[in-house]
Design a protein around this motif. Structure first.
Motif, mmCIF file in Angstrom:
data_model
loop_
_atom_site.group_PDB
_atom_site.id
_atom_site.type_symbol
_atom_site.label_atom_id
_atom_site.label_comp_id
_atom_site.label_asym_id
_atom_site.label_seq_id
_atom_site.Cartn_x
_atom_site.Cartn_y
_atom_site.Cartn_z
ATOM 1 N N ALA A 1 -33.478 -40.896 42.075
ATOM 2 C CA ALA A 1 -33.163 -41.921 41.071
ATOM 3 C C ALA A 1 -31.939 -41.590 40.233
ATOM 4 O O ALA A 1 -31.673 -42.255 39.234
ATOM 5 C CB ALA A 1 -34.358 -42.175 40.149
ATOM 6 N N ILE A 2 -31.176 -40.580 40.620
ATOM 7 C CA ILE A 2 -29.969 -40.221 39.868
ATOM 8 C C ILE A 2 -28.747 -40.515 40.736
ATOM 9 O O ILE A 2 -28.467 -39.796 41.703
ATOM 10 C CB ILE A 2 -29.970 -38.736 39.453
ATOM 11 N N GLY A 3 -28.017 -41.582 40.390
ATOM 12 C CA GLY A 3 -26.777 -41.899 41.089
ATOM 13 C C GLY A 3 -25.584 -41.303 40.368
ATOM 14 O O GLY A 3 -25.729 -40.541 39.406
ATOM 15 N N ASP A 4 -24.392 -41.669 40.827
ATOM 16 C CA ASP A 4 -23.169 -41.097 40.262
ATOM 17 C C ASP A 4 -23.048 -41.376 38.762
ATOM 18 O O ASP A 4 -22.705 -40.486 37.979
ATOM 19 C CB ASP A 4 -21.943 -41.651 40.985
ATOM 20 N N ASP A 5 -23.315 -42.621 38.362
ATOM 21 C CA ASP A 5 -23.139 -43.004 36.961
ATOM 22 C C ASP A 5 -24.094 -42.230 36.056
ATOM 23 O O ASP A 5 -23.685 -41.687 35.019
ATOM 24 C CB ASP A 5 -23.365 -44.507 36.805
ATOM 25 N N LEU A 6 -25.365 -42.158 36.449
ATOM 26 C CA LEU A 6 -26.336 -41.445 35.628
ATOM 27 C C LEU A 6 -26.075 -39.946 35.642
ATOM 28 O O LEU A 6 -26.301 -39.263 34.637
ATOM 29 C CB LEU A 6 -27.755 -41.755 36.109
ATOM 30 N N ALA A 7 -25.605 -39.419 36.761
ATOM 31 C CA ALA A 7 -25.262 -37.994 36.823
ATOM 32 C C ALA A 7 -24.180 -37.662 35.812
ATOM 33 O O ALA A 7 -24.239 -36.638 35.111
ATOM 34 C CB ALA A 7 -24.822 -37.616 38.238
ATOM 35 N N GLU A 8 -23.160 -38.540 35.714
ATOM 36 C CA GLU A 8 -22.085 -38.333 34.741
ATOM 37 C C GLU A 8 -22.628 -38.366 33.316
ATOM 38 O O GLU A 8 -22.201 -37.583 32.455
ATOM 39 C CB GLU A 8 -21.011 -39.399 34.916
ATOM 40 N N LYS A 9 -23.561 -39.268 33.067
ATOM 41 C CA LYS A 9 -24.141 -39.363 31.718
ATOM 42 C C LYS A 9 -24.956 -38.121 31.384
ATOM 43 O O LYS A 9 -24.967 -37.654 30.233
ATOM 44 C CB LYS A 9 -25.001 -40.622 31.615
ATOM 45 N N ILE A 10 -25.667 -37.576 32.367
ATOM 46 C CA ILE A 10 -26.443 -36.356 32.130
ATOM 47 C C ILE A 10 -25.513 -35.199 31.772
ATOM 48 O O ILE A 10 -25.775 -34.441 30.828
ATOM 49 C CB ILE A 10 -27.289 -36.008 33.369
ATOM 50 N N VAL A 11 -24.426 -35.067 32.510
ATOM 51 C CA VAL A 11 -23.446 -34.015 32.212
ATOM 52 C C VAL A 11 -22.885 -34.199 30.800
ATOM 53 O O VAL A 11 -22.723 -33.234 30.036
ATOM 54 C CB VAL A 11 -22.307 -34.014 33.258
ATOM 55 N N GLU A 12 -22.612 -35.452 30.434
ATOM 56 C CA GLU A 12 -22.106 -35.744 29.089
ATOM 57 C C GLU A 12 -23.092 -35.279 28.019
ATOM 58 O O GLU A 12 -22.706 -34.656 27.016
ATOM 59 C CB GLU A 12 -21.854 -37.253 28.957
ATOM 60 N N ILE A 13 -24.370 -35.572 28.227
ATOM 61 C CA ILE A 13 -25.394 -35.180 27.248
ATOM 62 C C ILE A 13 -25.475 -33.665 27.140
ATOM 63 O O ILE A 13 -25.537 -33.100 26.042
ATOM 64 C CB ILE A 13 -26.762 -35.775 27.642
#
Length: 572
Positions: free
Chosen positions: A61-73
């Motif tokens: 359930a983790i695509g490119d967009d959400l992966a980037e957001k996780i790294v940001e957090i």
């Protein structure tokens, strides 16, 4: 400051709540909720994965967009996209969904029609009688909201064992690196593995107490230092959880560990036994007069009391002392006893991993079998399987099993128990299954008699095997539905059915007391994860912890058995 999985999941969950309140695209809302669930279930820190350079896109359930957001957090502690949403929809609205019955649509209506932004706004409007005239509210719902607000405010803030485990792991790692620290352990209700934890009690062996407490209060997640002394300190973390630290010498370690582990009732009972023997127990040792006669190990305490060692999970003063005196303590189940998982989902319904991915993950855990228990057709929101889709999945399982050596996918289904007690699928497809996992997913407001009769009637079906998450509770979110569990346990015994200990840390259903009741009634239990992804399979340890608190031994549990023996038990 460390960013925990729980922090990431909370930000994603808040994003989903606010988008839902705004009426955003349901697929977008669902994406954030699924991502929050995935991160919340991970047995390893996401920050550690990023540090090692492992691609987050491989997580369910983790695509490119959400992966980037996780790294940001992880790198900034912020989520810019959430801040943008909060600029137009007050973040306080998300907190209103914690009140039972207030879903996103109702919260949106309250905000739009009455300008409600906070819990205080909601309470004032309800007291003024302003809610009852809104569509789909009314006087009864208004009164219930007021009652639920009062309960919400008086509820002690507690943390799930999984979340407490994450905080404890990082604290233990930090303190273990302190100069002079030789041993760090988390005691209290955490060590007893209670399903929720109010605070964390840490014991550290160190010769230099003042230096250790100085080091402790520099931990980067501390929001407030409540007290600080040469051997004791209390702090509040940014998460809100209280942490109590005690520095103890080697010779007092055992008695301090016992003193700060057992429930109050257990500790009083042990001290009373020792007093009757002319001994005194405190956190510094076992004493006869002024002479220390023990204290380095917990065994010293039990030996002085004339008892065998009592496992931490049993120290609740529920008969464990009497059982120890009689030499009748149970040999508690361990994670190593588990041979497979009897309840898991795939992406055929609402899971996030494929059939083959789940099988490979179970094999990697050393399991002999994994049951595929996707939802049945009535659970539309979970993309439940009708007879035709289920039949195709069973055929696919057969093909995969032909490839496996020493491992087996079991053919199951989480079959809905309908309102009249019938099962959601016809016997013609149920008889193709190895066994069923049956559950209530709607009609939670049925009265106790109706709910109980509904489940007992379902148990009458010869294809009913395991009752999943028997009370339907979600810890801290939703109480269980009305149910006469005494009758359910007896009904299962008479019919040759079984009950589940759902290992998901937000369920842990059955609770420990009912686990023991089932054992004493002769009803065997299944410890299952209800995993919706490969990482969810790692929750098994929480179910084992719950079973241990319920005095459960390996022989009381279905999935400690090889498949051949298990199959015979399922044949009604």
């Amino acid at each position: 400051m460390s960013v925990h999985n729980a922090d990431i999941a909370a930000l994603f969950q808040r994003m989903a709540d606010l988008l839902d309140i705004e009426g955003a695209n349901p697929f977008r809302v669902r994406a954030y909720r699924r991502a929050a669930a995935t991160i919340g279930e991970l047995p390893e820190s996401v920050a550690s994965l990023i540090e090692r350079g492992e691609p987050l896109e491989t997580l369910p359930a983790i695509g490119d967009d959400l992966a980037e957001k996780i790294v940001e957090i992880v790198r900034t502690g912020r989520l810019k996209a959430l801040e943008e949403v909060e600029a137009r929809t007050p973040s306080t609205l998300a907190a209103l969904t914690a009140i039972p019955g207030l879903g996103p649509k109702r919260v949106h209506a309250l905000h739009q029609e009455l300008g409600i932004r906070t819990l205080a706004d909601l309470e004032a409007a309800a007291k003024a009688g302003r809610l009852r005239d809104l569509p789909k509210f009314g006087a009864a719902i208004e009164a219930k909201i007021l009652d639920d607000i009062a309960k919400h405010r008086t509820t002690e803030k507690r943390f799930s064992i999984a979340l407490a485990e994450e905080f404890a792991r990082d604290l233990t790692r930090y303190l273990s690196a302190a100069p002079g620290a030789t041993r760090v352990v988390v005691a209290g209700s955490y060590r007893r593995r209670r399903e929720t934890v109010g605070d964390l009690d840490l014991l550290v062996i160190c010769d230099d107490g003042p230096a250790l407490t100085d080091y402790f209060v520099r931990y980067d997640e501390i929001a407030e230092v409540v007290s600080k002394g040469p051997t004791r300190s209390t702090v509040i973390l940014t998460s809100g959880i209280q942490v109590d630290l005690r520095v103890v010498p080697e010779e007092s370690y055992g008695t301090a560990l016992h003193y700060f582990t057992g429930s109050k009732a257990h500790s009083i009972a042990i001290r009373t036994i020792l007093q009757d023997k002319g001994l005194k127990l405190n956190e510094y040792g076992v004493f006869k007069g002024k002479e220390r006669v023990g204290g380095e190990s917990e065994e010293d305490v039990f030996r002085a009391a004339g008892l065998g060692y009592i496992e931490p999970e049993l120290r609740e003063d529920r008969g464990e002392i009497e059982a120890s005196k009689a030499g009748m303590l149970p040999k508690l189940i361990t994670l190593a006893d588990i041979r497979g998982d009897l309840h898991a989902h795939t992406d055929a319904s609402d899971g996030r991993s494929s059939l083959e991915e789940m099988a490979e993950a179970a094999r990697a855990l050393g399991y002999d079998y994994l049951a595929v228990s996707d939802h049945s057709q009535h659970v539309i929101v979970a993309n439940g399987l009708d007879p035709e889709r289920l039949a195709r999945q069973l055929d696919e399982i057969d093909r995969l099993n032909d490839r496996f050596d020493g491992f087996r996918l079991l053919k199951s289904c989480e079959v809905d128990i309908l309102a009249d007690g019938t099962l959601d699928l016809p016997d013609s497809i149920l008889k193709r299954l190895d066994y069923t996992v049956c559950a209530v997913h709607f009609g939670f407001d049925f009265d106790s008699d109706r709910q109980t009769e509904r489940i007992l009637k379902a148990m009458d079906n010869r294809y009913f095997n395991i009752l999943a998450h028997p009370t339907g509770r979600l810890i801290g979110q939703r109480p269980g539905y009305g149910l006469d569990l005494d009758r359910i346990i007896e009904g299962a015994r008479v019919r040759g059915c079984f009950l589940e200990i759902n290992a998901h840390p937000m369920r842990l259903d059955l609770d420990d007391i009912r686990c023991r009741q089932a054992k004493e009634a002769g009803v065997r239990l299944a410890i299952s994860t209800d995993a919706h992804s490969t990482v969810g399979l790692g929750a098994m340890r929480y179910g084992v912890d719950q079973a241990r608190r319920g005095w459960i031994e390996a022989g009381d549990v279905l999935n400690t058995r090889p498949w051949k023996e298990l199959k015979a038990l399922f044949d009604r």
